[in-house]
Write an enzyme that holds these catalytic residues in place. Structure first.
Site, mmCIF file in Angstrom:
data_model
loop_
_atom_site.group_PDB
_atom_site.id
_atom_site.type_symbol
_atom_site.label_atom_id
_atom_site.label_comp_id
_atom_site.label_asym_id
_atom_site.label_seq_id
_atom_site.Cartn_x
_atom_site.Cartn_y
_atom_site.Cartn_z
ATOM 1 N N GLU A 81 -4.184 -9.350 -1.160
ATOM 2 C CA GLU A 81 -4.524 -9.220 0.256
ATOM 3 C C GLU A 81 -5.969 -8.789 0.410
ATOM 4 O OE1 GLU A 81 -1.746 -7.122 2.856
ATOM 5 O OE2 GLU A 81 -3.449 -6.258 3.922
ATOM 6 N N GLU A 118 0.832 -1.206 0.000
ATOM 7 C CA GLU A 118 0.000 0.000 0.000
ATOM 8 C C GLU A 118 0.872 1.263 0.000
ATOM 9 O OE1 GLU A 118 -2.721 -0.567 3.265
ATOM 10 O OE2 GLU A 118 -3.579 -2.380 2.358
#
Length: 485
Positions: A318, A216
Site C-alpha cells: 500500500e 497497520e
C-alpha cells in the site's frame, strides 16, 4: 552569444551532436548491472476498498486501471495503467441486529463502511443464515472486471475483524487505540478470512494468492472515533492469528494460498514486527507486506535483508501520498526499487480526493472529476516494467531497470528532481548491449507541466551507451531492444 538551453542554435547543435554519437557532458552516468537479480517482477496493483465500493460497476475505470489500452475519459484519452494485482477488502461492517446488539460505528464514513459476509456469531457454516454472500457487490464486480482484463494476482486483506468480534462492537477501533478483538474471536477472525478465500475460489472464480489479516496493526491511531475501519493488534495476537489462518487455509485445501504479513505503516515498523515474531510464526508467513508511508525515510535495506534471510519476497502492499504532481511517488518508488526490492507494488486509492487519488473523485457523492498528473507518472513505471521481468541494479537512487528475457528488451525508468541535466546510461557490462545507432524509444512526463505521457523518437545507442537530457522534475522511460544479459 549566450549559450542558453533556450537558444535555438544551441539546441540544433546539440541535436546534431547526439545524432553523430558524440555525447554531451553527462551530469551522471548510470551503469546497469546485468549480473544482478532483485527478483522476478510480479506486478502492479491497487486496493479495491474504498473506491470500488462506489465505482465498481464502471467498466471504463476497469479499462483505465487494468489494461494498457488507450481509454476515453472526461473528454480526453488516458494510457491504461495495466495493473495486474487487485487487493480485495474483506469488510467488517453490517447493519443487522443480533439479539438486540448492533454495530457501533457512527464515525465511519458511509463509503468506508465495507460490508462483511459473516453477519452474526450463531454459525461458522458459510451456507447458514449467519452469512450473507450478496453484499459488497460493487467491489466484487470490479475484481471480476479486473480479472476479465488480465489481472492475475489477487490478495484478500482485512482492515478490522467483523464488528461483532470487536470488544466494543466498533470496527473503527478501541476507545484508547488498544487491542479491540475479543480473545475468543481471535481464531474466528482467521476462520472468517479463510472462509471468504474458499468461497471466492469455489463461487467467484477468484483464487487469492495471499491473505493478509491486518492493516497497520501496530499503530495506535485505530480509535472508536476513526472515519474508517481499523484495528490494533499486539505482537502476541498477530502471531495467534497468523498460526490460525495458516491452519484454516490448509484445512480448506488452500495450501498454496500464502499468509502475508503484516501491512505495517512504515518500513521500520515492519522490520520491528517481523523481528518480534518467533521462528514458528515467521515460517507461517509466505510474504512480507509493508506500506510505503515512511516516504524517503526508513531502512528499506534492512527489511529486504530480513526477507532475503527468510527466503520470502516483499510487496509494497500500500502506497499513497497527497502530492498531485507525482514527484513524491516517483522518488519513493525509485527508492523502493533500489533498497526495498519489492516484487510488487500497489497503490491505495485509485479514486480519491485531490492529491491522493490518481483520478480525483468524491466517494460520498459518487462523482468523478479530473486526472492527476501523478497518474501519468505512475504510467511510466506500470506500462513498461511488466510482470515476469528481472529487476536489475542500477547503482543510482533515481534509476530503475528491468529486463525482459523473452523480448530481449531492457527497460530503464529514470527521474531528475534537480536542475536540468544529461543522464548517460552505460550498458557496457551486457554481453549484447543493443546495436550501435539503434533507436531507443523514450516516454517523458513532467511533474509540473502539461506533458503527460509523451513518446519521443530522438534517442539512439552510441556504442554501448545512450543518453538523454532531463528537464528538472521529469521522469522518462527507455526501452532498449536487442539486449542480452
Amino acid at each position: 552569444m549566450t549559450l542558453s538551453l533556450h537558444n535555438p542554435v544551441l539546441l540544433i547543435l546539440l541535436g546534431i551532436t547526439t545524432l553523430l554519437g558524440n555525447p554531451a557532458a553527462a551530469d551522471f552516468t548510470a551503469t546497469i548491472n546485468p549480473a544482478s537479480n532483485r527478483g522476478s517482477w510480479e506486478g502492479w496493483g491497487v486496493s479495491l476498498a474504498w473506491w470500488a465500493k462506489i465505482f465498481g460497476n464502471q467498466s471504463n475505470l476497469a479499462d483505465i486501471f487494468f489494461t494498457t489500452n488507450s481509454v476515453s475519459f472526461n473528454g480526453g484519452t488516458l494510457p491504461g495503467l495495466g495493473l495486474n494485482i487487485a487487493r480485495y477488502n474483506a469488510g467488517a461492517c453490517s447493519s443487522n441486529s443480533v439479539n438486540g446488539t448492533t454495530m457501533a460505528a457512527n464515525s465511519i464514513l458511509p463509503s468506508r463502511q465495507m460490508p462483511g459476509y459473516w453477519i452474526d456469531w450463531a454459525s461458522a457454516d458459510p451456507t447458514s443464515s449467519s452469512w450473507s454472500w450478496s453484499v459488497d457487490a460493487n467491489q466484487r464486480n470490479m475484481m471480476s472486471l479486473a480479472k476479465a482484463r488480465g489481472a492475475d494476482r489477487f490478495e484478500l486483506f482485512s482492515n478490522s475483524p467483523m464488528w461483532w468480534m470487536c470488544s466494543n462492537h466498533n470496527p473503527a477501533g478501541a476507545a484508547n487505540g488498544g487491542e479491540n478483538i475479543q480473545s475468543w474471536n481471535i481464531v474466528n477472525h482467521a476462520v472468517y478470512l479463510a472462509t471468504i478465500a474458499k468461497y471466492a475460489h469455489d463461487n467467484w472464480g477468484i483464487t487469492f494468492a495471499s491473505v493478509e489479516a491486518f492493516n497497520e496493526p501496530s499503530s495506535s491511531w485505530w480509535t472508536a472515533t476513526n472515519n474508517q475501519e481499523g484495528s490494533h493488534f499486539s505482537i502476541a495476537t498477530m502471531a495467534q492469528v497468523i498460526t490460525a489462518l495458516r491452519s484454516e487455509l490448509n484445512s480448506r485445501g488452500l495450501t498454496s494460498t500464502a499468509v502475508s504479513a503484516t501491512d505495517e505503516n512504515t518500513y521500520d515498523i515492519g522490520l520491528s514486527t517481523w523481528n518480534s515474531f518467533n521462528s514458528t510464526t515467521q515460517k507461517n508467513v509466505g510474504r512480507i507486506n509493508v506500506h510505503g508511508y515512511e516516504g524517503t525515510g526508513g531502512r528499506r535495506d534492512l527489511l529486504y535483508s530480513a526477507a532475503s534471510a527468510a527466503g520470502i519476497e516483499i510487496w509494497n502492499s500500500e502506497y499513497g501520498d497527497g502530492d498531485a504532481t507525482g514527484t513524491q511517488l516517483a522518488q519513493n518508488l525509485l527508492l523502493d526499487f533500489n533498497w526495498l526490492h519489492p516484487t510488487a507494488w500497489t497503490y491505495w486509492q485509485a479514486v480519491d480526493t485531490t492529491g491522493w487519488g490518481l483520478i480525483i473523485g468524491d466517494l460520498e457523492a459518487a462523482q468523478l472529476s479530473t486526472v492527476e498528473q501523478k497518474f501519468f507518472v505512475l504510467a511510466q513505471f506500470t506500462r513498461h516494467i511488466r510482470e515476469g521481468m528481472r529487476i536489475l541494479d542500477t547503482g543510482n537512487n533515481n534509476v530503475a531497470a528491468a529486463y525482459n528475457a523473452a523480448g530481449r528488451t531492457l527497460v530503464i525508468v529514470a527521474a531528475n528532481f534537480d536542475a536540468g541535466q544529461y543522464i548517460t546510461f552505460d550498458l557496457s557490462e551486457f554481453s549484447q548491449p543493443s546495436t550501435n545507432g539503434a533507436l531507443v524509444p523514450r516516454w517523458s512526463t513532467h511533474f509540473n507541466s502539461s506533458e503527460q505521457y509523451a513518446l519521443h523518437s530522438d534517442t539512439f545507442m552510441s556504442g554501448t551507451k545512450f543518453w538523454s537530457y532531463f528537464d528538472q522534475n521529469t521522469v522518462q522511460t527507455f526501452e532498449v531492444s536487442n539486449v542480452s544479459l
